[in-house]
Design an enzyme around this catalytic site. Sequence first.
Site, PDB file in Angstrom:
ATOM      1  N   SER A  76       0.849  -1.185   0.000  1.00 34.88           N
ATOM      2  CA  SER A  76       0.000   0.000   0.000  1.00 34.88           C
ATOM      3  C   SER A  76       0.890   1.242   0.000  1.00 34.88           C
ATOM      4  O   SER A  76       2.057   1.173   0.368  1.00 34.88           O
ATOM      5  CB  SER A  76      -0.905  -0.005   1.223  1.00 34.88           C
ATOM      6  N   ASP A 130       1.905   5.261  -6.657  1.00 31.72           N
ATOM      7  CA  ASP A 130       0.896   6.244  -6.264  1.00 31.72           C
ATOM      8  C   ASP A 130       1.530   7.141  -5.205  1.00 31.72           C
ATOM      9  O   ASP A 130       1.641   6.745  -4.047  1.00 31.72           O
ATOM     10  CB  ASP A 130      -0.343   5.532  -5.709  1.00 31.72           C
ATOM     11  N   ASP A 224     -11.587  11.077 -10.851  1.00 32.63           N
ATOM     12  CA  ASP A 224     -11.210  10.502  -9.552  1.00 32.63           C
ATOM     13  C   ASP A 224     -10.966  11.624  -8.536  1.00 32.63           C
ATOM     14  O   ASP A 224     -11.607  11.691  -7.476  1.00 32.63           O
ATOM     15  CB  ASP A 224      -9.981   9.622  -9.825  1.00 32.63           C
ATOM     16  N   ASN A 225     -10.060  12.557  -8.873  1.00 32.59           N
ATOM     17  CA  ASN A 225      -9.725  13.615  -7.919  1.00 32.59           C
ATOM     18  C   ASN A 225     -10.963  14.431  -7.563  1.00 32.59           C
ATOM     19  O   ASN A 225     -11.128  14.855  -6.422  1.00 32.59           O
ATOM     20  CB  ASN A 225      -8.648  14.553  -8.503  1.00 32.59           C
ATOM     21  N   HIS A 335      -2.205  14.072  -0.649  1.00 27.67           N
ATOM     22  CA  HIS A 335      -1.500  12.779  -0.589  1.00 27.67           C
ATOM     23  C   HIS A 335      -0.674  12.573   0.675  1.00 27.67           C
ATOM     24  O   HIS A 335      -0.651  11.487   1.230  1.00 27.67           O
ATOM     25  CB  HIS A 335      -0.625  12.584  -1.820  1.00 27.67           C
ATOM     26  N   HIS A 385     -12.313   6.060  -2.825  1.00 28.42           N
ATOM     27  CA  HIS A 385     -13.323   6.357  -3.839  1.00 28.42           C
ATOM     28  C   HIS A 385     -14.111   5.110  -4.224  1.00 28.42           C
ATOM     29  O   HIS A 385     -13.598   4.006  -4.169  1.00 28.42           O
ATOM     30  CB  HIS A 385     -12.656   6.875  -5.116  1.00 28.42           C
ATOM     31  N   GLN A 397      -4.235   3.418 -15.840  1.00 23.05           N
ATOM     32  CA  GLN A 397      -3.022   2.765 -15.320  1.00 23.05           C
ATOM     33  C   GLN A 397      -2.651   1.570 -16.182  1.00 23.05           C
ATOM     34  O   GLN A 397      -1.485   1.370 -16.548  1.00 23.05           O
ATOM     35  CB  GLN A 397      -3.253   2.269 -13.883  1.00 23.05           C
TER      36      GLN A 397
HETATM   37  P1  NAI Z   1      -4.169  20.544  -7.944  1.00 23.44           P
HETATM   38  O1  NAI Z   1      -2.823  21.001  -8.302  1.00 23.44           O
HETATM   39  O2  NAI Z   1      -5.235  20.419  -8.988  1.00 23.44           O
HETATM   40  O3  NAI Z   1      -4.783  21.451  -6.777  1.00 23.44           O
HETATM   41  C1  NAI Z   1      -4.093  21.872  -5.653  1.00 23.44           C
HETATM   42  C2  NAI Z   1      -4.519  23.318  -5.401  1.00 23.44           C
HETATM   43  O4  NAI Z   1      -3.984  23.746  -4.147  1.00 23.44           O
HETATM   44  C3  NAI Z   1      -4.000  24.286  -6.458  1.00 23.44           C
HETATM   45  O5  NAI Z   1      -5.065  24.998  -7.030  1.00 23.44           O
HETATM   46  C4  NAI Z   1      -3.054  25.204  -5.673  1.00 23.44           C
HETATM   47  O6  NAI Z   1      -3.061  26.540  -6.165  1.00 23.44           O
HETATM   48  C5  NAI Z   1      -3.611  25.106  -4.277  1.00 23.44           C
HETATM   49  N1  NAI Z   1      -2.642  25.446  -3.221  1.00 23.44           N
HETATM   50  C6  NAI Z   1      -1.311  25.175  -3.161  1.00 23.44           C
HETATM   51  N2  NAI Z   1      -0.771  25.647  -2.034  1.00 23.44           N
HETATM   52  C7  NAI Z   1      -1.779  26.236  -1.333  1.00 23.44           C
HETATM   53  C8  NAI Z   1      -1.864  26.910  -0.093  1.00 23.44           C
HETATM   54  N3  NAI Z   1      -0.775  27.093   0.667  1.00 23.44           N
HETATM   55  N4  NAI Z   1      -3.070  27.376   0.309  1.00 23.44           N
HETATM   56  C9  NAI Z   1      -4.178  27.226  -0.457  1.00 23.44           C
HETATM   57  N5  NAI Z   1      -4.162  26.598  -1.656  1.00 23.44           N
HETATM   58  C10 NAI Z   1      -2.982  26.115  -2.083  1.00 23.44           C
HETATM   59  O7  NAI Z   1      -3.959  19.103  -7.231  1.00 23.44           O
HETATM   60  P2  NAI Z   1      -5.095  18.009  -6.967  1.00 23.44           P
HETATM   61  O8  NAI Z   1      -5.149  17.069  -8.118  1.00 23.44           O
HETATM   62  O9  NAI Z   1      -6.309  18.683  -6.503  1.00 23.44           O
HETATM   63  O10 NAI Z   1      -4.406  17.171  -5.778  1.00 23.44           O
HETATM   64  C11 NAI Z   1      -4.231  17.703  -4.470  1.00 23.44           C
HETATM   65  C12 NAI Z   1      -3.638  16.622  -3.573  1.00 23.44           C
HETATM   66  O11 NAI Z   1      -4.578  15.545  -3.432  1.00 23.44           O
HETATM   67  C13 NAI Z   1      -2.377  15.960  -4.115  1.00 23.44           C
HETATM   68  O12 NAI Z   1      -1.524  15.641  -3.046  1.00 23.44           O
HETATM   69  C14 NAI Z   1      -2.898  14.677  -4.755  1.00 23.44           C
HETATM   70  O13 NAI Z   1      -1.887  13.711  -4.891  1.00 23.44           O
HETATM   71  C15 NAI Z   1      -3.967  14.283  -3.778  1.00 23.44           C
HETATM   72  N6  NAI Z   1      -5.048  13.409  -4.262  1.00 23.44           N
HETATM   73  C16 NAI Z   1      -5.773  12.777  -3.280  1.00 23.44           C
HETATM   74  C17 NAI Z   1      -6.813  11.948  -3.625  1.00 23.44           C
HETATM   75  C18 NAI Z   1      -7.576  11.245  -2.560  1.00 23.44           C
HETATM   76  O14 NAI Z   1      -8.338  10.319  -2.873  1.00 23.44           O
HETATM   77  N7  NAI Z   1      -7.455  11.600  -1.327  1.00 23.44           N
HETATM   78  C19 NAI Z   1      -7.213  11.725  -5.028  1.00 23.44           C
HETATM   79  C20 NAI Z   1      -6.416  12.479  -5.965  1.00 23.44           C
HETATM   80  C21 NAI Z   1      -5.393  13.284  -5.580  1.00 23.44           C
END
Ligand code: NAI
Length: 466
Positions: A76, A130, A224-225, A335, A385, A397
């Site tokens: 994992s 991942d 997904d996101n 993440h 999800h 993938q």
């Molecule tokens: P993204 O890049 O689309 O969005 C992140 C946003 O956060 C951006 O708009 C950015 O401007 C903003 N940001 C950065 N620093 C900031 C701060 N200090 N204060 C406020 N806003 C800030 O990225 P995405 O795809 O939304 O992914 C975000 C995280 O979630 C990543 O770590 C990704 O790997 C993870 N993720 C988690 C999932 C889950 O199931 N929990 C699913 C998919 C992604």
Amino acid sequence: MAQDYAVKDISLAEFGEKEIQIAEHEMPGLMATRREFGAAQPLKGARIAGSLHMTIQTAVLIRTLEALGATVRWASCNIFSTQDHAAAAIAASGTPVFAHKGETLEEYWDFADRLWEWEDGSLANMILDDGGDATMLILVGSQAETDPSILENPSNEEEEAFFNTIKKRLARDPGFYSRVKASIKGVTEETTTGVMRLYQRAKEGTLPFPAINVNDSVTKSKFDNKYGCKESLVDAIRRGTDVMMAGKVATVAGYGDVGKGSAASLRGAGCRVLVTEVDPICALQAAMDGYEVVTMEQAMPRSDIVVTATGNKDVLTADHMRNAKDMAIICNIGHFDNEIQVDALKNYKWTNIKDQVDMVHLSDDKRIILLSQGRLVNLGNATGHPSFVMSASFTNQTLAQIELWANNKDGKYKNDVYVLPKHLDEKVAALHLEHIGASLSKLTEEQAEYIGVPQNGPFKSDDYRY
Ligand code: NAI
């Protein structure tokens, strides 16, 4: 050889198999991929080291990779995300898997280190990652072979466990990571954070194999996101706390794909939602979607629930949390856990309420409820999800693994980061329409010519934003 799996309870396999059956029905993309490619065996010879949340949905992915000819070993990518019945089902059917819910950091990295060597002594030749930890283990491990000093002075407990795993391996087998590195033909990366790490390596010239950025397939990050978090965030908060959501004030930090889904999730449950952003475009989007855009300093004293969704570090600091309302619920859906300064809370008194739910006593009249110790809340407190959206991600993938393993001919992919071509993205979407009763319209020849696209796609240019 020692038993080639490590799961919590192998007797959960039957329960796992039953849920896998339900998931298979909801994962039409993966099942269609098995039908389309099963006979041709495009992944024959691929030995895939997989590091991705060991859930029921991932079990269907693993079986799909195997149906296409691959052998896999799995761990994992998060200490809290494993579904033990899924891991048991995979182990019982003969696939080496090293994962259980609630691993220690030491177990986490030791499990990651068991991904690389097959029983017959052959080494992994593909990575499915991942968040980038599996890739980082090989790259940092091989670097440490020539410069052991990089393993000195870990910056935190997590890094200490990571370095210890490498030291233990190198004491037994000094050239191990370089041999694995030389054997790897490519990596496919699932998430925003892992992709960021790959682009940094490619820029520095330290990426030793080609990579496919699965996250930026439209049918991954825009589904997904976004829609995944829309269902799984509130599910996680409810399972963790049973709090009444309607009427509460909830703050989402970050309005990217995950933030958009998270804000929609909370609004759908009746919360009044505030958003923080650093990017003016995303801030404007949030405002025009009807959310109040504020700074964390403004948000904190008003919020009953705070969720970080940025993929950045130190977004919610100890100072912010000291200004929280009593009993505010704090969690992270990005993440890594460094979005919230959990380390800085270690000196306060903690009361464990139940698994993945802690109360931290900041002062006599101020407590916060911290979910999953700041790690991915939807996988820690709930089950991640739903299958349907993961089918789209995992079909990407699988196609990415086929690209790098079977279709990397004549130097097609260099040591750089690629996204899948648009026609495959459209194909993944198409595979998911029938299941939900969607009927696609068809362009006439004249219409296709008029808007300047091929009649059967791709329907958009590569820079179209959706
Ligand atoms: P993204 O890049 O689309 O969005 C992140 C946003 O956060 C951006 O708009 C950015 O401007 C903003 N940001 C950065 N620093 C900031 C701060 N200090 N204060 C406020 N806003 C800030 O990225 P995405 O795809 O939304 O992914 C975000 C995280 O979630 C990543 O770590 C990704 O790997 C993870 N993720 C988690 C999932 C889950 O199931 N929990 C699913 C998919 C992604």
